[in-house]
Motif scaffolding. Structure first.
Motif, PDB file in Angstrom:
ATOM      1  N   ASP A 113       0.807  -1.227   0.000  1.00  0.00           N
ATOM      2  CA  ASP A 113       0.000   0.000   0.000  1.00  0.00           C
ATOM      3  C   ASP A 113       0.835   1.270   0.000  1.00  0.00           C
ATOM      4  OD1 ASP A 113      -2.297  -1.501   0.030  1.00  0.00           O
ATOM      5  OD2 ASP A 113      -2.584  -1.364   2.209  1.00  0.00           O
ATOM      6  N   ASP A 114       2.125   1.156   0.344  1.00  0.00           N
ATOM      7  CA  ASP A 114       2.954   2.345   0.552  1.00  0.00           C
ATOM      8  C   ASP A 114       4.080   2.522  -0.463  1.00  0.00           C
ATOM      9  OD1 ASP A 114       1.722   3.133   3.192  1.00  0.00           O
ATOM     10  OD2 ASP A 114       2.421   1.115   3.677  1.00  0.00           O
ATOM     11  N   ILE A 115       4.641   1.438  -0.958  1.00  0.00           N
ATOM     12  CA  ILE A 115       5.795   1.537  -1.851  1.00  0.00           C
ATOM     13  C   ILE A 115       5.694   0.541  -3.004  1.00  0.00           C
ATOM     14  CG2 ILE A 115       7.329   2.335  -0.006  1.00  0.00           C
ATOM     15  CD1 ILE A 115       8.567  -0.486   0.055  1.00  0.00           C
ATOM     16  N   MET A 116       6.470   0.816  -4.041  1.00  0.00           N
ATOM     17  CA  MET A 116       6.708  -0.121  -5.133  1.00  0.00           C
ATOM     18  C   MET A 116       8.204  -0.195  -5.375  1.00  0.00           C
ATOM     19  SD  MET A 116       4.067   0.403  -8.301  1.00  0.00           S
ATOM     20  CE  MET A 116       4.008   2.179  -8.207  1.00  0.00           C
ATOM     21  N   VAL A 117       8.690  -1.362  -5.727  1.00  0.00           N
ATOM     22  CA  VAL A 117      10.073  -1.512  -6.172  1.00  0.00           C
ATOM     23  C   VAL A 117      10.023  -2.019  -7.607  1.00  0.00           C
ATOM     24  CG1 VAL A 117      12.268  -2.680  -5.821  1.00  0.00           C
ATOM     25  CG2 VAL A 117      10.922  -1.942  -3.838  1.00  0.00           C
ATOM     26  N   ILE A 118      10.703  -1.300  -8.485  1.00  0.00           N
ATOM     27  CA  ILE A 118      10.621  -1.555  -9.922  1.00  0.00           C
ATOM     28  C   ILE A 118      12.000  -1.911 -10.458  1.00  0.00           C
ATOM     29  CG2 ILE A 118      10.182  -0.434 -12.164  1.00  0.00           C
ATOM     30  CD1 ILE A 118       8.110   1.294 -10.598  1.00  0.00           C
ATOM     31  N   ASN A 119      12.043  -2.871 -11.372  1.00  0.00           N
ATOM     32  CA  ASN A 119      13.261  -3.198 -12.103  1.00  0.00           C
ATOM     33  C   ASN A 119      13.196  -2.472 -13.441  1.00  0.00           C
ATOM     34  OD1 ASN A 119      15.605  -4.357 -13.077  1.00  0.00           O
ATOM     35  ND2 ASN A 119      14.704  -6.360 -13.454  1.00  0.00           N
ATOM     36  N   LYS A 120      13.900  -1.347 -13.543  1.00  0.00           N
ATOM     37  CA  LYS A 120      13.802  -0.473 -14.723  1.00  0.00           C
ATOM     38  C   LYS A 120      14.630  -1.017 -15.881  1.00  0.00           C
ATOM     39  CE  LYS A 120      16.059   3.353 -15.701  1.00  0.00           C
ATOM     40  NZ  LYS A 120      16.183   3.281 -17.174  1.00  0.00           N
ATOM     41  N   PRO A 121      14.052  -1.069 -17.083  1.00  0.00           N
ATOM     42  CA  PRO A 121      14.826  -1.507 -18.248  1.00  0.00           C
ATOM     43  C   PRO A 121      15.645  -0.363 -18.843  1.00  0.00           C
ATOM     44  CG  PRO A 121      12.580  -1.031 -18.913  1.00  0.00           C
ATOM     45  CD  PRO A 121      12.633  -0.824 -17.416  1.00  0.00           C
ATOM     46  N   ALA A 122      16.588  -0.714 -19.689  1.00  0.00           N
ATOM     47  CA  ALA A 122      17.347   0.298 -20.424  1.00  0.00           C
ATOM     48  C   ALA A 122      16.410   1.018 -21.384  1.00  0.00           C
ATOM     49  CB  ALA A 122      18.491  -0.352 -21.193  1.00  0.00           C
ATOM     50  N   GLY A 123      16.667   2.305 -21.590  1.00  0.00           N
ATOM     51  CA  GLY A 123      15.893   3.089 -22.545  1.00  0.00           C
ATOM     52  C   GLY A 123      14.690   3.794 -21.968  1.00  0.00           C
ATOM     53  N   LEU A 124      14.338   3.487 -20.716  1.00  0.00           N
ATOM     54  CA  LEU A 124      13.178   4.122 -20.093  1.00  0.00           C
ATOM     55  C   LEU A 124      13.614   5.344 -19.294  1.00  0.00           C
ATOM     56  CD1 LEU A 124      10.140   4.119 -19.406  1.00  0.00           C
ATOM     57  CD2 LEU A 124      10.681   2.633 -17.446  1.00  0.00           C
ATOM     58  N   VAL A 125      13.117   6.518 -19.684  1.00  0.00           N
ATOM     59  CA  VAL A 125      13.379   7.752 -18.957  1.00  0.00           C
ATOM     60  C   VAL A 125      12.494   7.762 -17.715  1.00  0.00           C
ATOM     61  CG1 VAL A 125      13.210  10.271 -19.053  1.00  0.00           C
ATOM     62  CG2 VAL A 125      14.019   8.991 -21.037  1.00  0.00           C
ATOM     63  N   VAL A 126      13.040   8.210 -16.587  1.00  0.00           N
ATOM     64  CA  VAL A 126      12.301   8.158 -15.332  1.00  0.00           C
ATOM     65  C   VAL A 126      11.263   9.265 -15.233  1.00  0.00           C
ATOM     66  CG1 VAL A 126      12.537   8.409 -12.818  1.00  0.00           C
ATOM     67  CG2 VAL A 126      14.105   6.929 -14.077  1.00  0.00           C
ATOM     68  N   ASP A 167      19.588   6.742 -14.582  1.00  0.00           N
ATOM     69  CA  ASP A 167      19.725   7.323 -15.911  1.00  0.00           C
ATOM     70  C   ASP A 167      18.942   6.489 -16.925  1.00  0.00           C
ATOM     71  OD1 ASP A 167      21.449   9.202 -14.824  1.00  0.00           O
ATOM     72  OD2 ASP A 167      23.233   8.013 -15.272  1.00  0.00           O
ATOM     73  N   LYS A 168      18.608   7.100 -18.044  1.00  0.00           N
ATOM     74  CA  LYS A 168      17.802   6.444 -19.071  1.00  0.00           C
ATOM     75  C   LYS A 168      18.309   5.048 -19.404  1.00  0.00           C
ATOM     76  CE  LYS A 168      16.563   6.873 -23.975  1.00  0.00           C
ATOM     77  NZ  LYS A 168      16.698   7.699 -25.201  1.00  0.00           N
ATOM     78  N   ASP A 169      19.602   4.901 -19.602  1.00  0.00           N
ATOM     79  CA  ASP A 169      20.136   3.619 -20.048  1.00  0.00           C
ATOM     80  C   ASP A 169      20.796   2.808 -18.941  1.00  0.00           C
ATOM     81  OD1 ASP A 169      19.296   3.697 -22.718  1.00  0.00           O
ATOM     82  OD2 ASP A 169      20.909   5.081 -23.229  1.00  0.00           O
ATOM     83  N   THR A 170      20.579   3.201 -17.687  1.00  0.00           N
ATOM     84  CA  THR A 170      20.981   2.370 -16.556  1.00  0.00           C
ATOM     85  C   THR A 170      19.784   1.512 -16.170  1.00  0.00           C
ATOM     86  OG1 THR A 170      22.566   3.995 -15.736  1.00  0.00           O
ATOM     87  CG2 THR A 170      21.766   2.379 -14.156  1.00  0.00           C
ATOM     88  N   THR A 171      20.025   0.246 -15.898  1.00  0.00           N
ATOM     89  CA  THR A 171      18.951  -0.678 -15.556  1.00  0.00           C
ATOM     90  C   THR A 171      18.939  -0.960 -14.057  1.00  0.00           C
ATOM     91  OG1 THR A 171      20.426  -2.544 -16.017  1.00  0.00           O
ATOM     92  CG2 THR A 171      19.012  -1.795 -17.810  1.00  0.00           C
ATOM     93  N   GLY A 172      17.834  -1.553 -13.583  1.00  0.00           N
ATOM     94  CA  GLY A 172      17.833  -2.059 -12.224  1.00  0.00           C
ATOM     95  C   GLY A 172      16.798  -1.461 -11.300  1.00  0.00           C
ATOM     96  N   LEU A 173      17.042  -1.607 -10.005  1.00  0.00           N
ATOM     97  CA  LEU A 173      16.050  -1.401  -8.960  1.00  0.00           C
ATOM     98  C   LEU A 173      15.870   0.057  -8.563  1.00  0.00           C
ATOM     99  CD1 LEU A 173      17.064  -4.412  -6.703  1.00  0.00           C
ATOM    100  CD2 LEU A 173      15.027  -4.255  -8.143  1.00  0.00           C
ATOM    101  N   MET A 174      14.604   0.453  -8.441  1.00  0.00           N
ATOM    102  CA  MET A 174      14.211   1.763  -7.939  1.00  0.00           C
ATOM    103  C   MET A 174      13.045   1.583  -6.990  1.00  0.00           C
ATOM    104  SD  MET A 174      13.992   4.269 -11.256  1.00  0.00           S
ATOM    105  CE  MET A 174      13.215   5.509 -10.208  1.00  0.00           C
TER     106      MET A 174
END
Length: 326
Positions: A91-104, A139-146
């Motif tokens: 209900d409070d947070i999300m943890v996302i695995n961001k792919p390359a190419g996705l602007v935050v 960064d746009k082309d850095t991948t991983g956890l946010m």
């Protein structure tokens, strides 16, 4: 559009001698410290009836606090249906695995198609949270956890934890050059003096600390594990370039291609075709902003970086007596 808000409170005994912005952040946790600081600087806060304009103002127990502030609506962005790799959600947070190419976050030249737009679609109520709950960026082309906050209190606590260096973020990377051992880079980072879209190590910058250790050595490259102590823009990329070991594929700080001597055509082709910085946020650990539970997540290294390591490993195996020390 904006709305006028009024907040009242009394400074507690335990807050004796605290900064005003710190005190107000404790008294009114639904609002971020940065927003409170702005209110103070805009003279929208009174102590015992007197207007104060300095966030560093010291407070005394029993002082009456009155905030009459204009709460600006956040700039509205459109929700967009986009696939998200959600590692964890409550209900409070999300943890996302961001792919390359996705602007935050939307910005100049990227008004939509960003993680923020996707968050607004996935969780419509997040529109009430500043920056749609985004508390740190990749960064746009850095991948991983946010981690993303879904409520204002969660965001306030996560921002405070980041500022207090209580959130652990670890990365994997592949750097150019043969590094013999790990270490720490403690060097301020600020805007580049002439290239305004770049960051640089500069005495006038903000404190920045990166810890790194060697995971694997190749002929002319090194696989690294890094941990951020601070979170400056482009921090790992700038610090590694500062050490003369920029990341493979980095289009801004990477410099020219530096393959090992007698590199095979396959290796040369692969390195030339690797068009993003080889950087992945592999681990995230934090205290849940509401429950206080210590939580940890891991994201597997993406396929392109796995392939990069395999190519470099094969090259090193084929040339065991030909390490290039750079």
């Amino acid at each position: 559009m904006s709305q006028q808000i009024e907040l009242n409170g009394v400074v507690a005994d335990h807050q004796y001698g605290q900064r005003l912005d710190q005190t107000l952040a404790e008294m009114f946790p639904d609002y971020s410290r940065s927003r409170i600081k702005t209110w103070i600087q805009q003279e929208q806060v009174r102590l015992d009836g007197d207007v104060v304009s300095k966030p560093r103002e010291k407070v005394l127990p029993g002082q009456q606090v009155l905030v009459n502030a204009e709460l600006e609506d956040e700039v509205r962005f459109e929700p967009e249906a986009m696939e998200l790799d959600i590692v964890y959600e409550d209900d409070d947070i999300m943890v996302i695995n961001k792919p390359a190419g996705l602007v935050v976050h939307p910005g100049a030249g990227t008004p939509d198609g960003t993680l923020l737009n996707a968050l607004l679609y996935h969780c419509p109520s997040i529109v009430e949270v500043p920056r749609a709950g985004i508390v740190h960026r990749l960064d746009k082309d850095t991948t991983g956890l946010m981690v993303v906050a879904k409520t204002v209190p969660a965001q306030t606590h996560l921002v405070a934890a980041l500022q207090a260096r209580e959130i652990t973020r670890e990365y994997e990377a592949v750097a150019i050059g043969h590094m013999t051992a790990g270490g720490t880079v403690d060097a301020n980072i600020g805007r580049h003096p002439t290239q305004r879209i770049q960051m640089a190590v500069t005495p006038a910058g903000k404190p920045a600390v990166t810890h790194y250790r060697v995971m694997e050595k190749f002929r002319a490259h090194t696989r690294l594990r890094l941990r951020l102590e601070t979170g400056r823009t482009h921090q790992i990329r700038v610090h590694m370039a500062y050490l003369k070991h920029p990341l493979v594929g980095d289009p801004v700080y990477g410099g020219r291609l530096k393959p090992p001597r007698s590199a095979s055509p396959e290796l040369l082709e692969f390195l030339r075709g690797f068009k993003r910085q080889a950087l992945h946020a592999v681990m995230l650990r934090l205290e849940h902003p509401i429950t206080g539970e210590v939580m940890e997540w891991h994201a597997p290294v993406p396929d392109d970086m796995i392939a990069l390591v395999e190519v470099l490993r094969a090259d090193t195996k084929a040339n065991p007596d030909d390490l290039v020390w750079i």
